[in-house]
Scaffold this motif. Sequence first.
Motif, PDB file in Angstrom:
ATOM      1  N   SER A  28       0.832  -1.208   0.000  1.00 48.45           N
ATOM      2  CA  SER A  28       0.000   0.000   0.000  1.00 48.45           C
ATOM      3  C   SER A  28       0.864   1.255   0.000  1.00 48.45           C
ATOM      4  CB  SER A  28      -0.914   0.016   1.225  1.00 48.45           C
ATOM      5  OG  SER A  28      -1.788  -1.084   1.201  1.00 48.45           O
ATOM      6  N   PRO A  29       0.418   2.272  -0.725  1.00 47.81           N
ATOM      7  CA  PRO A  29       1.191   3.523  -0.755  1.00 47.81           C
ATOM      8  C   PRO A  29       1.035   4.309   0.552  1.00 47.81           C
ATOM      9  CG  PRO A  29      -0.830   3.770  -2.016  1.00 47.81           C
ATOM     10  CD  PRO A  29      -0.758   2.330  -1.597  1.00 47.81           C
ATOM     11  N   VAL A  30       2.047   5.090   0.859  1.00 43.53           N
ATOM     12  CA  VAL A  30       1.992   6.031   1.973  1.00 43.53           C
ATOM     13  C   VAL A  30       1.908   7.414   1.346  1.00 43.53           C
ATOM     14  CG1 VAL A  30       3.200   6.969   3.980  1.00 43.53           C
ATOM     15  CG2 VAL A  30       3.347   4.517   3.466  1.00 43.53           C
ATOM     16  N   ALA A  31       0.837   8.135   1.658  1.00 48.51           N
ATOM     17  CA  ALA A  31       0.624   9.465   1.078  1.00 48.51           C
ATOM     18  C   ALA A  31       1.662  10.458   1.607  1.00 48.51           C
ATOM     19  CB  ALA A  31      -0.785   9.944   1.401  1.00 48.51           C
ATOM     20  N   GLN A  32       1.797  11.570   0.910  1.00 46.14           N
ATOM     21  CA  GLN A  32       2.697  12.647   1.331  1.00 46.14           C
ATOM     22  C   GLN A  32       2.423  12.997   2.786  1.00 46.14           C
ATOM     23  OE1 GLN A  32       4.928  14.328  -0.770  1.00 46.14           O
ATOM     24  NE2 GLN A  32       5.624  15.676   0.843  1.00 46.14           N
ATOM     25  N   GLY A  34       2.284  11.075   5.171  1.00 40.03           N
ATOM     26  CA  GLY A  34       1.577   9.991   5.862  1.00 40.03           C
ATOM     27  C   GLY A  34       0.135  10.323   6.175  1.00 40.03           C
ATOM     28  N   SER A  35      -0.460  11.194   5.366  1.00 40.92           N
ATOM     29  CA  SER A  35      -1.820  11.676   5.645  1.00 40.92           C
ATOM     30  C   SER A  35      -2.886  10.577   5.595  1.00 40.92           C
ATOM     31  CB  SER A  35      -2.194  12.819   4.700  1.00 40.92           C
ATOM     32  OG  SER A  35      -2.175  12.372   3.361  1.00 40.92           O
ATOM     33  N   ASN A  36      -2.551   9.424   5.046  1.00 44.62           N
ATOM     34  CA  ASN A  36      -3.524   8.323   5.020  1.00 44.62           C
ATOM     35  C   ASN A  36      -3.383   7.408   6.242  1.00 44.62           C
ATOM     36  OD1 ASN A  36      -1.037   7.547   3.826  1.00 44.62           O
ATOM     37  ND2 ASN A  36      -1.988   5.910   2.665  1.00 44.62           N
ATOM     38  N   PHE A  37      -2.678   7.895   7.269  1.00 43.08           N
ATOM     39  CA  PHE A  37      -2.537   7.169   8.527  1.00 43.08           C
ATOM     40  C   PHE A  37      -2.807   8.122   9.687  1.00 43.08           C
ATOM     41  CE2 PHE A  37       0.143   4.771   5.592  1.00 43.08           C
ATOM     42  CZ  PHE A  37      -0.245   3.475   5.856  1.00 43.08           C
ATOM     43  N   SER A  38      -3.262   7.576  10.815  1.00 44.59           N
ATOM     44  CA  SER A  38      -3.475   8.392  12.014  1.00 44.59           C
ATOM     45  C   SER A  38      -2.125   8.749  12.626  1.00 44.59           C
ATOM     46  CB  SER A  38      -4.318   7.620  13.034  1.00 44.59           C
ATOM     47  OG  SER A  38      -3.549   6.567  13.605  1.00 44.59           O
ATOM     48  N   GLY A  39      -2.139   9.638  13.608  1.00 47.65           N
ATOM     49  CA  GLY A  39      -0.897  10.022  14.287  1.00 47.65           C
ATOM     50  C   GLY A  39      -0.194   8.838  14.928  1.00 47.65           C
TER      51      GLY A  39
END
Length: 143
Positions: A28-32, A34-39
Amino acid sequence: MSLEDVRWAAEIADADGFVMKKRNEYESPVAQGGSNFSGGQKQRLCIARAVATKPEILIFDDSFSALDYKTDKTVRGRIAEQLPDTTRVIIAQRVGTIMDADQIVVLDNGKMVGIGKHYDLVRNCPVYQEIALSQLSKEELGL
């Protein structure tokens, strides 16, 4: 680095569960940013990245702050178990993160005001005691 190494590091950082729920799992890609993940997920991915190379020294600068206490303790325990010869330096504001440390250095306005184990500092270092009591009960602190 093999997928097995990546999974090993993710398991240590308690990241394997949410990674496996992604559509493409470990692909899976990691958005710029890491905006597609929580803190907390971003912090666990950063921890996984740090432990993946099995370094001699790990420096965590408030790396556990977005994790709940249970996850924080679990991840620190796994790191200690899986990387027993790795020196770990943890910079933290949360007392629960450092209570089990071999050595705690207490800073106040950039000056060292205490050094030792939690048990001794909570009894003999007013600055540490004040910080600790602002976060945990006397019972949790062993007082």
